[in-house]
Design a protein around this motif. Structure first.
Motif, PDB file in Angstrom:
ATOM      1  N   LEU A 192      43.362  49.827  31.529  1.00  0.00           N
ATOM      2  CA  LEU A 192      44.344  49.584  32.581  1.00  0.00           C
ATOM      3  C   LEU A 192      45.774  49.676  32.049  1.00  0.00           C
ATOM      4  N   PHE A 193      46.000  49.105  30.870  1.00  0.00           N
ATOM      5  CA  PHE A 193      47.330  49.188  30.274  1.00  0.00           C
ATOM      6  C   PHE A 193      47.678  50.637  29.934  1.00  0.00           C
ATOM      7  N   ALA A 194      46.695  51.362  29.401  1.00  0.00           N
ATOM      8  CA  ALA A 194      46.938  52.753  29.024  1.00  0.00           C
ATOM      9  C   ALA A 194      47.279  53.614  30.243  1.00  0.00           C
ATOM     10  N   LEU A 195      46.715  53.266  31.404  1.00  0.00           N
ATOM     11  CA  LEU A 195      46.952  54.031  32.628  1.00  0.00           C
ATOM     12  C   LEU A 195      48.152  53.510  33.421  1.00  0.00           C
ATOM     13  N   GLY A 196      48.816  52.480  32.878  1.00  0.00           N
ATOM     14  CA  GLY A 196      49.962  51.910  33.571  1.00  0.00           C
ATOM     15  C   GLY A 196      49.576  51.084  34.788  1.00  0.00           C
ATOM     16  N   LEU A 197      48.380  50.497  34.746  1.00  0.00           N
ATOM     17  CA  LEU A 197      47.873  49.718  35.877  1.00  0.00           C
ATOM     18  C   LEU A 197      47.722  48.246  35.504  1.00  0.00           C
ATOM     19  N   GLY A 198      48.651  47.753  34.722  1.00  0.00           N
ATOM     20  CA  GLY A 198      48.580  46.357  34.285  1.00  0.00           C
ATOM     21  C   GLY A 198      48.606  45.358  35.430  1.00  0.00           C
ATOM     22  N   ASN A 199      49.120  45.779  36.580  1.00  0.00           N
ATOM     23  CA  ASN A 199      49.154  44.887  37.743  1.00  0.00           C
ATOM     24  C   ASN A 199      47.769  44.653  38.348  1.00  0.00           C
ATOM     25  N   LEU A 200      46.761  45.398  37.860  1.00  0.00           N
ATOM     26  CA  LEU A 200      45.405  45.282  38.405  1.00  0.00           C
ATOM     27  C   LEU A 200      44.459  44.538  37.472  1.00  0.00           C
ATOM     28  N   LEU A 201      45.012  43.752  36.537  1.00  0.00           N
ATOM     29  CA  LEU A 201      44.165  43.074  35.562  1.00  0.00           C
ATOM     30  C   LEU A 201      43.152  42.133  36.218  1.00  0.00           C
ATOM     31  N   GLU A 202      43.602  41.379  37.213  1.00  0.00           N
ATOM     32  CA  GLU A 202      42.694  40.441  37.879  1.00  0.00           C
ATOM     33  C   GLU A 202      41.556  41.181  38.583  1.00  0.00           C
ATOM     34  N   ASP A 203      41.901  42.277  39.240  1.00  0.00           N
ATOM     35  CA  ASP A 203      40.880  43.089  39.905  1.00  0.00           C
ATOM     36  C   ASP A 203      39.967  43.748  38.883  1.00  0.00           C
ATOM     37  N   GLY A 204      40.524  44.150  37.754  1.00  0.00           N
ATOM     38  CA  GLY A 204      39.717  44.755  36.702  1.00  0.00           C
ATOM     39  C   GLY A 204      38.709  43.784  36.128  1.00  0.00           C
ATOM     40  N   TYR A 205      39.118  42.519  36.034  1.00  0.00           N
ATOM     41  CA  TYR A 205      38.204  41.494  35.528  1.00  0.00           C
ATOM     42  C   TYR A 205      37.029  41.320  36.495  1.00  0.00           C
ATOM     43  N   GLU A 206      37.325  41.309  37.788  1.00  0.00           N
ATOM     44  CA  GLU A 206      36.255  41.195  38.788  1.00  0.00           C
ATOM     45  C   GLU A 206      35.359  42.432  38.760  1.00  0.00           C
ATOM     46  N   ALA A 207      35.957  43.610  38.583  1.00  0.00           N
ATOM     47  CA  ALA A 207      35.170  44.846  38.509  1.00  0.00           C
ATOM     48  C   ALA A 207      34.224  44.835  37.316  1.00  0.00           C
ATOM     49  N   THR A 208      34.660  44.202  36.229  1.00  0.00           N
ATOM     50  CA  THR A 208      33.799  44.076  35.049  1.00  0.00           C
ATOM     51  C   THR A 208      32.545  43.280  35.383  1.00  0.00           C
ATOM     52  N   ALA A 209      32.706  42.246  36.196  1.00  0.00           N
ATOM     53  CA  ALA A 209      31.551  41.450  36.623  1.00  0.00           C
ATOM     54  C   ALA A 209      30.581  42.289  37.444  1.00  0.00           C
ATOM     55  N   TRP A 210      31.127  43.081  38.391  1.00  0.00           N
ATOM     56  CA  TRP A 210      30.273  43.944  39.194  1.00  0.00           C
ATOM     57  C   TRP A 210      29.485  44.915  38.316  1.00  0.00           C
ATOM     58  N   PHE A 211      30.164  45.483  37.320  1.00  0.00           N
ATOM     59  CA  PHE A 211      29.509  46.438  36.426  1.00  0.00           C
ATOM     60  C   PHE A 211      28.378  45.767  35.650  1.00  0.00           C
ATOM     61  N   LEU A 212      28.635  44.589  35.105  1.00  0.00           N
ATOM     62  CA  LEU A 212      27.604  43.886  34.337  1.00  0.00           C
ATOM     63  C   LEU A 212      26.409  43.518  35.205  1.00  0.00           C
ATOM     64  N   VAL A 213      26.683  43.067  36.425  1.00  0.00           N
ATOM     65  CA  VAL A 213      25.592  42.742  37.345  1.00  0.00           C
ATOM     66  C   VAL A 213      24.745  43.983  37.612  1.00  0.00           C
ATOM     67  N   GLY A 214      25.393  45.121  37.774  1.00  0.00           N
ATOM     68  CA  GLY A 214      24.663  46.362  37.990  1.00  0.00           C
ATOM     69  C   GLY A 214      23.796  46.743  36.796  1.00  0.00           C
ATOM     70  N   VAL A 215      24.330  46.570  35.593  1.00  0.00           N
ATOM     71  CA  VAL A 215      23.554  46.871  34.387  1.00  0.00           C
ATOM     72  C   VAL A 215      22.320  45.979  34.324  1.00  0.00           C
ATOM     73  N   ILE A 216      22.489  44.700  34.632  1.00  0.00           N
ATOM     74  CA  ILE A 216      21.359  43.762  34.626  1.00  0.00           C
ATOM     75  C   ILE A 216      20.318  44.181  35.660  1.00  0.00           C
ATOM     76  N   GLN A 217      20.784  44.555  36.842  1.00  0.00           N
ATOM     77  CA  GLN A 217      19.847  44.968  37.888  1.00  0.00           C
ATOM     78  C   GLN A 217      19.032  46.187  37.461  1.00  0.00           C
ATOM     79  N   ILE A 218      19.696  47.191  36.927  1.00  0.00           N
ATOM     80  CA  ILE A 218      18.985  48.396  36.506  1.00  0.00           C
ATOM     81  C   ILE A 218      18.009  48.076  35.382  1.00  0.00           C
ATOM     82  N   ALA A 219      18.381  47.157  34.492  1.00  0.00           N
ATOM     83  CA  ALA A 219      17.471  46.741  33.427  1.00  0.00           C
ATOM     84  C   ALA A 219      16.215  46.080  34.011  1.00  0.00           C
ATOM     85  N   VAL A 220      16.398  45.252  35.040  1.00  0.00           N
ATOM     86  CA  VAL A 220      15.256  44.611  35.691  1.00  0.00           C
ATOM     87  C   VAL A 220      14.375  45.653  36.390  1.00  0.00           C
TER      88      VAL A 220
END
Length: 318
Positions: free
Chosen positions: A24-52
């Motif tokens: 996000l910092f590299a792309l100049g999107l530092g204002n989206l850090l909070e949203d990026g943190y939430e997106a990380t959760a969605w991604f991890l949940v998806g990885v867990i689901q596919i593993a199951v």
């Protein structure tokens, strides 16, 4: 559960700091850090689901399949749908398109003095407990899901989109996310609006969606399984949901080629029982849409083909 939540939080924080935050910092999107943190959760949940899916539901399909696997190409397309939705690609697209409109609309309502109603505050000290609150929101969203699902079948225009989901004649654990993107946008928009109106916390919303998606993957599995006379009335089983997908039975009225059907429940069969749409017959019929058999109607083979045919069908061109 607390231990699992703590582990999940540690992994989420590590992934966010190691990859997402830097990107996000590299792309100049530092204002989206909070949203990026939430997106990380969605991604991890998806990885867990596919593993199951791979570790648990896949072996179950091979153990007691309803039918032999004859069309692996269409299953590979369903796998692509699953990756797009479960790993957050579709949700990121919504974030950059529709979510700003939702934020602006709800912000305007709050400015006018219309605050969010928090459903879990109905009985302070009881309904606001973590487990009780989660269960309340789960049931409420499941009731909403039931009526959305009925609308997908009983509204002619919406069925033109939703029929893509039912056109899969080789149902497997990957079939849940096989939807037209416009259909998904409609459903997700309604769920987001509901979440905002009743005050679901972001973490709870992610958990509710994760539980729902994993159960739906199980329901779509090529698995000859039912939960017994009592269990079938407590949670939607693969048998219960397969009947919903059955040609001439599950998504048509009384076996006729008219909109209607049975077994619309997402997680709980309670709503089908309450609103007289439940069918508990122990049968495993071929799945698909009647016009595929009677009229050889084409719903598309690959991802883009299915999306284009669905778009044309919406306007009566296919």
């Amino acid at each position: 559960m607390d231990g699992l939540a703590e582990i999940f939080g540690v992994v989420q924080q590590w992934l966010f700091e190691a990859a997402v935050q830097r990107a996000l910092f590299a792309l100049g999107l530092g204002n989206l850090l909070e949203d990026g943190y939430e997106a990380t959760a969605w991604f991890l949940v998806g990885v867990i689901q596919i593993a199951v899916l791979l570790a648990v539901i896949g072996p179950l399909q091979r153990w007691r399949p309803v039918e032999p696997v004859l069309d692996r190409a269409t299953i590979r397309t369903d796998m692509l749908y699953t990756v797009i939705h479960r790993l957050g690609v579709f949700r990121i697209a919504l974030f950059f398109t529709l979510e700003p409109w939702f934020d602006e609309a709800f912000g305007a309502l709050r400015t006018e003095g219309y605050g969010t109603f928090h459903l879990d505050q109905l009985w302070p000290g009881v309904t606001d407990g973590a487990v009780v609150s989660f269960l309340i929101y789960l049931v409420v969203f499941d009731l909403l899901g039931y009526w959305i699902h009925r609308a997908q079948h009983q509204s002619g225009l919406w069925w033109r989109l939703h029929s893509l989901h039912h056109a899969q004649r080789q149902m497997t654990m990957w079939s849940d996310n096989r939807n037209h993107l416009l259909d998904d946008i409609l459903v997700d928009s309604l769920l987001v609006i509901a979440a905002q109106l009743i005050g679901v916390a972001p973490g709870q919303f992610i958990a509710i969606v994760a539980v729902t998606q994993l159960s739906e993957s199980f329901q779509h599995a090529n698995l000859r399984l039912w939960f017994g006379r009592v269990g079938e009335r407590l949670w939607v089983s693969p048998r219960f949901h397969r009947l919903h997908h059955s040609i001439g039975v599950g998504h048509e009225s009384a076996g006729k080629n008219t909109l209607g059907g049975h077994n619309f429940g997402v997680l709980l069969p309670w709503w089908d029982m309450l609103f007289k749409t439940a069918n508990f017959e122990q049968r495993y019929d071929p799945t698909g849409v009647r016009d595929q058999v009677e009229q050889s109607r084409d719903y598309g083979r690959g991802f883009w083909s299915q999306q284009w045919v669905g778009f044309k069908r919406l306007f009566g061109k296919a």
